[in-house]
Design an enzyme around this catalytic site. Structure first.
Site, short mmCIF file in Angstrom:
data_model
loop_
_atom_site.label_atom_id
_atom_site.label_comp_id
_atom_site.label_asym_id
_atom_site.label_seq_id
_atom_site.Cartn_x
_atom_site.Cartn_y
_atom_site.Cartn_z
N HIS A 1 0.84 -1.21 0.00
CA HIS A 1 0.00 0.00 0.00
C HIS A 1 0.88 1.26 0.00
O HIS A 1 0.72 2.14 -0.84
CB HIS A 1 -0.89 -0.04 1.24
CG HIS A 1 -1.83 1.13 1.38
ND1 HIS A 1 -3.15 1.07 1.03
CD2 HIS A 1 -1.62 2.40 1.85
CE1 HIS A 1 -3.73 2.25 1.26
NE2 HIS A 1 -2.82 3.07 1.77
N GLU A 2 1.82 1.31 0.93
CA GLU A 2 2.67 2.51 1.02
C GLU A 2 3.56 2.66 -0.21
O GLU A 2 3.87 3.78 -0.63
CB GLU A 2 3.51 2.49 2.29
CG GLU A 2 2.71 2.42 3.60
CD GLU A 2 1.62 3.47 3.74
OE1 GLU A 2 1.79 4.58 3.20
OE2 GLU A 2 0.58 3.17 4.38
N HIS B 1 1.68 4.63 -2.69
CA HIS B 1 1.77 6.06 -2.37
C HIS B 1 3.13 6.61 -2.78
O HIS B 1 3.25 7.70 -3.35
CB HIS B 1 1.61 6.29 -0.87
CG HIS B 1 0.20 6.27 -0.36
ND1 HIS B 1 -0.81 7.01 -0.92
CD2 HIS B 1 -0.37 5.61 0.69
CE1 HIS B 1 -1.94 6.82 -0.24
NE2 HIS B 1 -1.70 5.96 0.74
N GLU C 1 -4.92 7.93 -2.71
CA GLU C 1 -5.38 6.64 -2.18
C GLU C 1 -5.57 5.63 -3.32
O GLU C 1 -5.34 4.43 -3.13
CB GLU C 1 -6.68 6.87 -1.40
CG GLU C 1 -7.05 5.77 -0.45
CD GLU C 1 -6.10 5.59 0.75
OE1 GLU C 1 -5.20 6.42 0.95
OE2 GLU C 1 -6.25 4.58 1.45
#
Lengths: 540, 540
Positions: B301-302, B305, B332
């Site tokens: 997830h990170e 980003h 997101e």
């Protein structure tokens, strides 16, 4: 300028709490602690100075980050950040508003206590130095700071002094013009020294070094003709063949650090250093797989700096000039007191030897005396200052001091410099310098515009010795306490007598006199070295 | 204000090089890259905006440091640093000088390219929002930001909504007054949404959620009556009893991160987040000893980003408004595209399964399909948003959106709120809320003054799905490439189509249309979920 999202806002378990934490914490912030007595003008000045200090603290955190965390690819953006912050700071530190606040506080100085007076005194000193520097010189300084370093690096790389010489000439000229503009009544070399060692002058340094030099030269001769020490093979570094897992070294250093009384942040970096701010002190060391003692020595040294950083005047003085380090030499004295007087003592290793055995199986049965010998052996014929031992190091400094003095009083030119360098190495250390790379080009300082910086290293060693002698008088069982791993009485004595005084005194000599009853006395240092090394090398 | 010595100056092998490095690096700094075409006024504006961006970058690094490195005892001094920097930034971002620069650039806007125009547009938008906020409201905001959070934390602790209610009322009023002052022509809830999701409005959100809601409710019913998945015992977390050494998890995550194409800094923190700056992106995750999959999911997830952070417009656009993230939802979408479309796919685990076996002996022989089942299982009856799965999460968001809308249009009062909350949980998720702690008090957002923030989470999930569908059309072998561990074509497609567009488009819908040919279409997301979960749960 951006709608940059806060870090937590990007998080997987995103909350917005982080955005508010600053606002919340400020209510309990250090601002409120400034409600001492003293005048209103002083309080206004103190508020501004504390805010400037906070911005400088940010700069310290960025520097720590750059050396410990940041990847090289981020260097450009970090340079832009530092430049933006530096320009904000410059504007604040030279603003007319600050000048007015200082002038108002000066008018009410009689209402202030000694610490407050010292802050006003140093605020004035720093402000004047900044605003008196002509813009043209500031520009030249910025340009030479870049070009001079690059020329030095290139010259060192190729061993060709001629590449550096024209820049060195410009740098000496810049520093002379700077002194003439900012402190026309001072000798221009004194002005350079004073930047790092306030209140110190070249004549006083000459007096100190002239006392030190012959004694040292003689002692080094005695040691060099004595029988060399037998060093335990596990303590011979790469040559000995033993290895020490860096992870285990890190855990050993963490334990030693806490035992010495510092519980801040310990990291690794290329060169050990102390960074951060008074309330967020961070130290680093490095781990050589073949030599765990050098990692511990680095750790102990930085712990000495760290304790000075976090124990200077706090409460209402926090963030004000009086809470700054008094001088480079005093800072170095605090690290060297721990490194040499404590970490190179037999008592220190008697206490930590069982811990080393616990961490490193193969060190079982190696006695504390073997550690003592290894960490104190004199390595003869070292041309490079940063690799020098306790005994020869000061002569490297004396040489540089005499050369700098000559450059500033005109008795030495940049043309002569390499030759004069080599002459002094032969005269004081009996060493032949084979090339300029290992000679006049070895140090980064001059290319980085720093003159008058070297003496502080050796002043630190001498202050450390004189302070420790005083501590031994004040704490009769001091060495016994070290053997028992009880470092708290020493730490408390240092905090009470030195750390907590910050920049209260206008010079290191005055602090030294307040603590030990007299100014720096190189005889104390010489006597310490004679006793220690004659015993170690079994010299009659 | 101090003669603080630079960190290297304190170092054992002290040099003064560090003092100069900023000066040196600036010569090659990003400033020179700004020499594009475009007007002189624009260049002057860009210079000022870049300097502001550098100062904001410092603030990001400080935030990262606070969550990863700093000790709690340094919180006070960090708060003072952040406050000092915030006040410098506020002054710069609201200065008349900046206003004049924007106005000049606007007069020459015809000479600019599309990216430059976008920067001028957003500089104006941000400047106006800041200067239009009355000082009185800004003060109230600062006060409520502190008090509101504390009241919420206390209320949550005790489960007593009444403690929070009066503050919530003040916060809603503050946000309404803010909207009236800054954007009198906008609906006040639209103004809140627009802060996080620019160009988005409540009516458009209603349209999207009204389409999504019934489809989701039906699908959740289907899944909840299907046979639950059999989860391999090693993948059942604490309940399964297997353990996964956090150090080994960290090394696994480092490998996965590099494979996905990010080579920045990975650390640990309480909650995973992405921080730093565009040229110095830093991510964190956390390691649960009983569940290595959650650490990998956080990492993936990170990483999404992080890739968005470091691949937005650079060169002459770096540090300018057009290089900012377009919206919270788009940010997101970039993380969820990696987490859900990539990291929760069977192909991803087919590729990484051998690596997991290599790192964890006891995972030998566990097939990729077992990972797929474990990471995608729907956990029924979860009352807490942050713990919700892919399928139920959007309904938690819809509930909050409908309540916020009601609070702002006056159809719901703070008195009604807990009851209305509980009604909607029963209606959409079939869940009984036993108390306000697990109900209306569960999220930090409202106490932190953030309204209109929740929708972005689900918009991100929907954009991610629509973007990934488009990527599959553009890269026919995409899933095969993921199975082979070749993530580069996907990364390149995202950079070309989304990352590198930054804030060029004035809304996420416009970006979405440029990339996929149409605005956000919740039917795409619903269809994806139906196909995936019917297959996973073997529903006919």
């Amino acid at each position: 300028m951006s709608t940059r999202l806060g870090p937590l806002a990007l998080g997987r378990s995103a909350t917005v709490a982080a955005r508010q934490s600053g606002t919340r914490a400020i209510r309990y912030g250090i601002r409120s602690s400034a409600m001492a007595k003293s005048s209103t003008s002083y309080q206004k000045l103190a508020d501004e100075l504390r805010e400037i200090d906070s911005l400088q603290g940010i700069s310290s955190i960025l520097s720590w980050d750059e050396l410990v965390v940041m990847k090289p690819k981020s260097a450009e953006s970090r340079a832009a950040q530092k430049s933006a912050l530096a320009s904000v700071l410059h504007q604040r530190m030279t603003s007319k508003a600050l000048g007015d606040l200082i002038a108002s506080a000066e008018r009410e100085v009689d209402a202030l206590d000694a610490f407050e007076k010292a802050s006003v005194r140093d605020a004035r000193r720093q402000y004047d130095r900044k605003i008196k520097l002509p813009a043209e010189l500031a520009k030249t300084e910025a340009r030479l700071g870049s070009e001079g370093y690059q020329a030095w690096a290139k010259a060192k790389e190729s061993g060709d002094y001629a590449v550096f010489k024209p820049f060195l000439e410009s740098i000496v000229r810049l520093r002379q013009e700077e002194a003439a503009a900012v402190a026309p009544d001072e000798m221009s070399y004194d002005f350079q020294i004073d930047k790092f060692e306030r209140g110190m002058t070249a004549p006083r340094l000459k007096e100190i070094f002239d006392e030190l030099k012959p004694g040292l030269v003689d002692l080094i001769k005695e040691v060099s003709t004595a029988t060399p020490l037998e060093i335990h093979h596990h303590l011979r570094g790469a040559e000995g063949g033993a290895t020490f897992d860096p992870e285990v070294q890190a855990s050993l250093c963490e334990d030693v650090m806490r035992k010495l009384g510092f519980d801040g942040i310990l990291s690794r970096s290329l060169h050990p250093f102390t960074g951060g701010t008074a309330q967020d002190v961070r130290i680093t060391t490095r781990y050589d797989p073949s030599d765990f003692i050098s990692g511990v020595a680095g750790l102990v040294h930085e712990t000495g700096h760290a304790l000075y950083e976090e124990n200077r005047p706090c409460g209402p003085q926090l963030g004000l000039p009086v809470s700054s380090a008094l001088s480079m030499g005093i800072h170095e004295s605090m690290s060297l007191l721990f490194e040499r007087m404590v970490g190179q003592s037999e008592e220190f290793w008697e206490y930590f030897q069982p811990l080393v055995e616990e961490k490193f199986e193969h060190m079982k049965g190696v006695p504390a005396s073997a550690y003592y010998d290894a960490i104190n052996q004199v390595k003869s014929s070292n041309l490079i200052r940063v690799d020098a031992d306790e005994l020869t190091y000061p002569l490297h400094i004396v040489i540089r001091f005499e050369l700098e003095q000559g450059l500033f009083d005109g008795t030495i030119t940049c043309d002569d410099l390499p030759e004069r360098w080599n002459e002094l190495y032969e005269k004081y250390l009996g060493l032949k310098v084979p090339n300029d790379k290992e000679g006049v080009l070895q140090d980064v300082h001059w290319g980085s515009l720093a003159f008058g910086y070297f003496p502080s290293y050796s002043l630190g060693a001498m202050y450390a010795c004189q302070f420790f002698a005083e501590a031994e008088r004040a704490i009769p069982r001091l060495r016994g306490q070290i053997r028992e791993g009880n470092f708290e009485p020493l730490r408390a004595w240092l905090t009470e007598n030195i750390h907590s005084k910050g920049s209260l005194y206008p010079s290191a000599d005055e602090l030294c006199e307040a603590v030990t009853g007299k100014k720096l006395d190189p005889k104390i240092y010489l006597e310490f070295l004679r006793e220690k090394y004659r015993k170690l090398y079994k010299i009659q």
